[in-house]
Design an enzyme around this catalytic site. Structure first.
Site, PDB file in Angstrom:
ATOM      1  N   GLY A 109       0.826  -1.201   0.000  1.00  0.00           N
ATOM      2  CA  GLY A 109       0.000   0.000   0.000  1.00  0.00           C
ATOM      3  C   GLY A 109       0.862   1.253   0.000  1.00  0.00           C
ATOM      4  O   GLY A 109       1.868   1.311   0.704  1.00  0.00           O
ATOM      5  N   GLU A 140      -2.438  -9.755   5.156  1.00  0.00           N
ATOM      6  CA  GLU A 140      -1.871 -10.044   6.471  1.00  0.00           C
ATOM      7  C   GLU A 140      -2.042 -11.500   6.850  1.00  0.00           C
ATOM      8  O   GLU A 140      -2.111 -11.861   8.019  1.00  0.00           O
ATOM      9  CB  GLU A 140      -2.477  -9.142   7.537  1.00  0.00           C
TER      10      GLU A 140
END
Ligand SMILES: CC/C=C\C/C=C\C/C=C\C/C=C\CCCCC(=O)SCCNC(=O)CCNC(=O)[C@H](O)C(C)(C)COP(=O)(O)OP(=O)(O)OC[C@H]1O[C@@H](n2cnc3c(N)ncnc32)[C@H](O)[C@@H]1OP(=O)(O)O
Ligand code: FAD
Length: 644
Positions: A189, A432
């Site tokens: 990101g 994640e």
């Protein structure tokens, strides 16, 4: 100009509550100070007109949307810095705070990764000297970073990452290189256009030997011109299901040199002459992921609470159909099917928030232990973080969708905010640590625990019941504690079933890896059940603990929500509960009989159906052999019991 009048139905519903709203607000915020902090930040934000969009974001171009998100991110970070500097008690890295502030901009911020992973990695993996050099710059956003680990070819399998960092003792530098297309970093990101630094996870080579993946802090763009540095290829990966303004990008290295001191050296080091100094555990490199997984549990709860609030309010104001001719159309909140959709979302947001706080405390205790060199709790916390991240994000995302559907066509509007919330929570199921992979990691831990349980070895707290499961003297009375015991029995049964499955496949000639794969669906199921038992037990115990210091009216309502949650999941997993079988009372022993096994002679239940009303009543009558077990919570409302 017409003043916005609050809907009369909503006002009437709000006038009916039986508990102190401010007391519940403080409970949700973790205390009065938490509410004060939150309101202070919200008040700062709500009056900033630049944070309110004149044009719906969906009508902006990708470039305009990104620039809009950058502008909002800068405003919010300045407010966050101002508040943090003014209130040292406002810990930006508590699960609730950092993400809350950034999410006030609605769209995901391009600096989310900077705050959520780049800064925490410096906290957790940089040496004291390195923190001295980089931490303040990062906290003040003088440098903007991201976390570049995933590659085009590998996201789950970290040991398979291909980016290399080769030490050159002659210049005391690491040479970063992307040897293949699949080695390009893909997803980080902020990487597309925002970050000028990043944490790069790469295979470390020194003196011709590979020491596995390690983390490096790398500047990728010029601090003045923001252009990519020579040897760096970087850009945006394009449109996605959601997270459109997260600015996810790609990154390739062409023999790019960084100083030796840019290897994060809190745990492992490479000395000037190239000698490698090993860390206490090579898994400490994975530390940031554990932190973010812990944070995700609380943030999945937060996103779900937003969706549940929207759905509950809409259910109060929407009137539809005419069950009784000539009568006014009822509020859809009065339909039991609507309650069945929305109330579990409310209960789950509380369950996950309290479980997330419990996990955060366990993580904080672990990090203290790690600082003292004590790694004992690391395996259990890794297993907990994996399964709770998986289940919380999946439950949150599916219940957000359920809330959307409960609002009919208006739930499909962007202005409902459901699409943005759905996009954010859908991402958490994958990033994640992908859902299945995380549950398999927990299953790895459970298989070890099961072997120790069979040997009578005392286990760590969350699996201790496995040793005593066959000595349990369940007080089969009608209490939530009995249901929690039932979840423990189901978890033990599934763990046993999976372990037996691996053994069965090995005995049929498979090696361990193939036997593991053949039993992997059962392994995932065992982790799900272990995790569900943890959420049920934690939710119930946290409510009992806090009830003692809250007013009775609020305690009653929260108790009802925790009962609803327990009962809902017994219904959802009734098949697993049916598999829990008892032997004559003399031994009160749980023995889990798998339907798959020929020896299963569990009698099917003789009568069981309950549908959930406003506060759940559950009666599961399971008559097995010569013992009838009745799970029943307190009767709260009329209910009908059919027979199946
Ligand atoms: C709606 C909410 C919105 C926003 C979110 C809010 C807050 C978050 C804030 C900021 C972040 C915002 C956005 C995040 C964007 C996402 C960023 C990313 O996705 S970063 C990349 C994440 N990638 C992964 O998670 C990769 C997953 N894969 C792995 O972790 C590993 O490959 C593996 C699957 C664990 C396997 O590793 P490995 O092959 O090395 O290990 P083994 O399976 O062989 O096991 C070996 C041994 O090690 C133990 N172990 C593994 N991992 C850990 C760990 N992390 N900690 C401790 N121990 C670990 C494992 O248990 C084994 O132990 P053993 O059994 O041998 O005793
Ligand atoms: C919105 C978003 C933001 C992201 N941000 C970042 C970021 O900032 N930084 C970063 O580094 N990464 C980021 N990621 C990447 C993310 O971490 C990976 O997508 C994630 O780790 C999954 O890896 P993968 O995509 O390679 O999927 P894979 O691992 O290839 O998974 C694909 C399928 O294979 C299955 N599978 C894989 N391994 C196994 C196994 N051992 N056993 C059984 N099944 C298996 C999975 O269950 C899944 O069904 C982001 C991803 C998303 C969606």
């Amino acid at each position: 100009m017409a003043v916005n009048k609050v809907n009369e139905d909503l006002l009437r519903e709000r006038a009916r509550y039986t508990f102190n709203i401010e007391e519940l607000t403080n409970f949700i915020d973790g205390g009065e100070e938490g509410t004060r902090n939150r309101r202070e930040v919200e008040d700062m934000v709500i009056h900033v007109k630049e944070l309110h969009d004149e044009v719906p974001e969906d009508y902006l171009s990708h470039k305009e949307r990104y620039e809009n998100a950058v502008k909002k991110g800068c405003i919010l970070i300045d407010l966050l810095k101002e508040h943090v500097l003014r209130h040292s008690s406002f810990d930006a890295y508590k699960p609730s705070n950092m993400y809350r502030v950034l999410s006030m901009a609605k769209e995901v911020s391009p600096v989310l990764l900077h705050m959520g992973m780049f800064v925490p990695t410096i906290f957790g993996q940089a040496s004291a000297e390195q923190q001295e050099e980089w931490l303040h710059k990062a906290l003040m956003l003088e440098i903007i970073g991201t976390y570049a680990q995933t590659e085009l070819g590998h996201g789950t399998f970290l040991r398979g990452l291909e980016t290399t960092a080769t030490y050159d003792p002659s210049t005391e530098e690491f040479v970063l290189h992307s040897p293949t297309l699949t080695s390009y970093k893909w997803w980080p990101g902020g990487l597309g256009q925002t970050a000028n630094h990043c944490i790069v996870v790469a295979q470390l080579y020194s003196r011709e030997k590979c020491y596995g993946v390690h983390a490096f802090l790398v500047q990728i763009r010029d601090s003045e011109t923001h252009m990519p540095l020579p040897g760096i290829k970087v850009g945006d990966i394009g449109p996605k299901l959601g997270f459109q303004t997260a600015n996810n990008g790609f990154l390739g290295f062409d023999h790019f040199r960084i100083p030796r001191k840019n290897m994060l050296m809190r745990n492992a080091q490479v000395l000037k002459d190239g000698r490698y100094v090993k860390s206490k555990s090579d898994k400490l490199t994975y530390g940031t992921m554990m932190l973010v997984r812990v944070m995700i549990v609380s943030d999945a709860a937060y996103e779900l609470s937003r969706a549940a609030t929207i759905a509950a309010r809409y259910s109060a104001v929407r009137r539809q159909s005419m069950p009784r001719p000539g009568q006014p159309e009822p509020q859809i909140l009065d339909y039991v099917t609507q309650q069945h959709k929305v109330f579990i979302a409310i209960a789950t947001s509380h369950a996950l928030r309290l479980t997330g706080g419990w996990l955060w405390d366990a993580y904080s205790s672990l990090t203290h232990d790690l600082d003292q060199g004590n790694l004992d709790q690391l395996p259990e916390l890794h297993a907990l973080a994996c399964c709770l991240k998986a289940i919380s994000s999946r439950d949150s995302n599916s219940l957000v969708e359920q809330c959307r559907m409960s609002c009919g066509g208006h739930g499909y509007m962007s202005s409902s905010n459901f699409p943005t919330i759905y996009g954010a929570t859908a991402a958490t199921v994958t990033y994640e640590g992908e859902y299945t992979v995380m549950l398999l990691q927990t299953a790895r831990y459970l298989m070890k625990a099961w072997k120790e349980a069979l040997g009578g070895i005392v286990l760590t707290p969350t699996v201790a019941y496995m040793v005593t499961y066959n000595k349990a003297k369940p007080a089969w009375v009608n209490t939530p504690e009995a249901i929690i015991q039932g979840f423990h029995a189901v978890a033990v049964g599934k763990v046993k079933e999976a372990a037996d499955g691996i053994e069965y496949h090995q005995n049929s000639g498979k090696d361990y890896e193939d036997a593991w794969n053949a039993a992997s669906v059962m392994l995932v199921k065992a982790s799900e059940c272990y995790c569900r038992a943890i959420i049920c037990e934690t939710f119930w115990k946290e409510i009992q603990k806090h009830s003692r210091s809250m007013s009775r009216n609020l305690a009653v309502v929260l108790q009802q929500l925790s009962e609803l949650y327990l009962s809902y999941w017994v219904l959802e997993r009734s098949g697993d509960f049916f598999q829990v079988r008892t032997v004559p009372l003399t031994r009160t022993k749980f023995e889990f009989v798998s339907f798959a096994s020929p020896k299963c002679h569990c009698q099917m239940c003789t009568g069981f159906v309950a549908h959930i009303t406003s506060v759940v009543v559950l009666a599961v009558q399971v008559s097995i052999q010569n013992l009838t077990l009745t799970f029943c919570t307190r009767k709260r409302n009329e209910f009908d019991i059919g027979s199946c």
